[in-house]
Design an enzyme around this catalytic site. Structure first.
Site: not given
Ligand code: COA
Length: 492
Positions: A161, A140, A204, A82, A138
């Site tokens: 984010n 990676k 949030e 979000q 992708d």
């Molecule tokens: N291709 C390949 N990998 C991808 C990708 C793509 N296009 N897009 C995302 N990924 C991968 C990332 O590289 C990451 O991998 P890694 O951890 O192995 O390096 C993985 O997807 C997940 O990313 P992440 O951000 O850790 O997602 P999550 O679902 O585990 O966490 C949140 C979600 C929101 C908790 C976290 O992103 C966060 O704390 N964000 C910052 C604060 C925030 O915005 N929070 C509010 C959200 S509304």
């Protein structure tokens, strides 16, 4: 300079400006676009001209006919859930070209969350991703990395984010991005700023709690409460959008990008700043506008929860209206603003309160607020919340009906202003979304539906990044933009 010479100069400038708008729209652009020459006047030049050093003469074209405020700005949108999507959707509403990068076959996790229509992208996703194009990459995959490098060269702003460190793990460090495109602005939402919690993932409600909002929300007797307005996610996205636009403005002078960081804790605290104000006031005595003051309840060491107190110098409360027994939203917010105390007394049938020393002045009323609001409520209970609104507004008494989301969704005036918009979607059919809450007279928002996963992959690779049809075919078979068989098997 004569008027004729000025007009000639203006015409030349206009001619130079006009094709630029179309040239930058969706055509291929080199890394640092010659078509959008960002002049870099010196600080002293900007100061001398009051900041208007390089502006063209004021246009006389019809309002809204010269494109949108952020037209020509291209966003590499690496956001999800979000907070980030709120930011980039706002930039899209303002005319930026938002290219949302999603994982092949998976996409933004919200596409499938809180799904209400089988097989269709959820409202969670569609209401936060309007005015964007979707490309699957992708990040990676070696070929995916190469595509991302091209995107970095062709975009002005990268917004992300991810959890802390995720962008770096993709190889997209600030140093790499800045070297690849020194003009690029890299904007991030994180849960916390630098400090003990910077590595933490945040959603949030965590931000609402860590930013001071929850401890000051709710009733004195009850636990801390979170609020339904998404001040942590959408609020921080809004702050980030502000940071991006100001960084774009500064880039006009410096020619270079910069990092923009909004921590959700900071964003929430900024919205809760009046409570930090009250914390400091508490050191100088009790807070007289809190109803607990009038009720003689002592204050503790920290700002307490204030229920529905108005929080300003004018006492207010939520009062029942006609139908409250069955309708959970039959309430009004009522403010006993001092200048309209007389009309309030007349309306509720207590004209004697206008002169009674126990009620006539705001300080005299403070210990009696509960009784006063109970008495006003006896009156509001005889009227619907809309009748209260109509009657009170005739006397300039500030009140507000508690509107349910059903009522807001059906409100014709919100539809008329484009704040609530009905959108067509090829799979889910029609849905409502919130349009641009910021109205601009020369940048008219068109709200466009959210993209399907990877809907614009081919278009972006060929039209924006300049890959040939053959190269596109090779990219497709490389697996960089399509789901791997393993993922497809998992999904099935
Ligand atoms: N291709 C390949 N990998 C991808 C990708 C793509 N296009 N897009 C995302 N990924 C991968 C990332 O590289 C990451 O991998 P890694 O951890 O192995 O390096 C993985 O997807 C997940 O990313 P992440 O951000 O850790 O997602 P999550 O679902 O585990 O966490 C949140 C979600 C929101 C908790 C976290 O992103 C966060 O704390 N964000 C910052 C604060 C925030 O915005 N929070 C509010 C959200 S509304």
């Amino acid at each position: 300079m004569t008027i004729r010479k000025m007009a000639a100069k203006a015409a030349v400038k206009k001619a130079a400006v006009k094709p630029r708008r179309t040239a930058v729209k969706f055509a291929q652009r080199p890394a640092i676009r010659a078509t959008v020459k960002m002049s870099a006047p010196t600080n002293s030049a900007v100061r001398k001209n009051g900041g208007f050093a390089e502006l063209p003469p004021p246009s006389t074209e019809p309002w809204g006919s010269l494109g949108k405020a952020l037209e020509g700005v291209r966003i590499l949108d690496f956001t999800h859930v979000q907070s980030g999507p709120t930011c980039t959707q706002l930039l899209g509403y303002m005319g930026a070209d938002c290219i949302k990068v999603e994982r092949p076959g998976v996409g933004d996790i919200t596409r499938g969350q809180l799904r209400d229509v089988k097989g269709a992208d959820s409202l969670y996703f569609t209401m936060l991703n309007g005015n964007k194009r979707s490309i699957t990459i992708d990040s990676k995959h070696p070929k995916g990395k190469e595509i991302l490098e091209r995107l970095i060269k062709h975009c002005d702003v990268l917004v992300e984010n991810f959890a802390p460190g995720a962008l770096d793990r993709m190889g997209l460090t600030w140093d790499y991005i800045h070297k690849t495109n020194p003009r690029m602005i890299v904007a991030s939402v994180k849960g916390f700023g630098p400090g003990p919690y910077e590595e933490c993932k945040v959603y949030e409600n965590i931000a609402q709690c860590a930013g001071g909002a929850a401890s000051t929300t709710g009733f004195r007797e009850g636990p801390p409460l979170v609020t339904g307005a998404q001040i942590g996610d959408s609020g921080t996205g809004l702050h980030l959008a502000f940071g991006i636009v100001t960084a774009l403005y500064q880039r006009l002078r410096t020619g270079r990008g910069q990092r923009v960081l909004c921590a959700m804790q900071d964003g929430v605290l900024n919205l809760a700043r009046v409570k930090l104000r009250d914390q400091q006031r508490l050191g100088h005595g009790p807070l007289s506008e809190y109803s607990q003051y009038g009720e003689g309840v002592p204050f503790g060491v920290a700002v307490p929860r204030a229920g529905n107190d108005s929080g300003g110098g004018q006492p207010g409360w939520i009062l029942k209206c006609k139908g409250w027994e069955t309708d959970p939203d039959a309430y009004t917010y009522f403010i006993t603003q001092a200048p309209v105390w007389g009309p309030i007394c007349d309306l509720i049938g207590r004209p004697e309160w206008k002169t009674d020393p126990d009620y006539a002045t705001p300080p005299a009323r403070l210990p009696r607020l509960r009784h006063i609001f109970n008495t006003i409520e006896e009156w509001t209970k005889t009227k619907t919340k809309f009748e209260v609104m109509d009657i009170c507004n005739q006397h300039d008494i500030p009140v507000g009906p508690i509107l349910s989301m059903k009522e807001i969704g059906e409100d014709q005036s919100l539809r008329a202003t484009g704040t609530v918009v009905e959108i067509d979607h090829p799979i889910r059919g029609q849905y409502l979304t919130v349009g641009n809450p910021v109205k601009m007279s020369d940048s008219i928002t068109e709200v466009k539906r959210a993209p399907l996963l990877g809907e614009h992959t081919e278009q972006i690779l060929i039209e924006v990044l300049g890959y040939s049809a053959e190269e596109y075919a090779a990219i497709k078979s490389s697996g960089a933009v399509t789901p791997s068989e393993k993922k497809e098997t998992e999904a099935a």
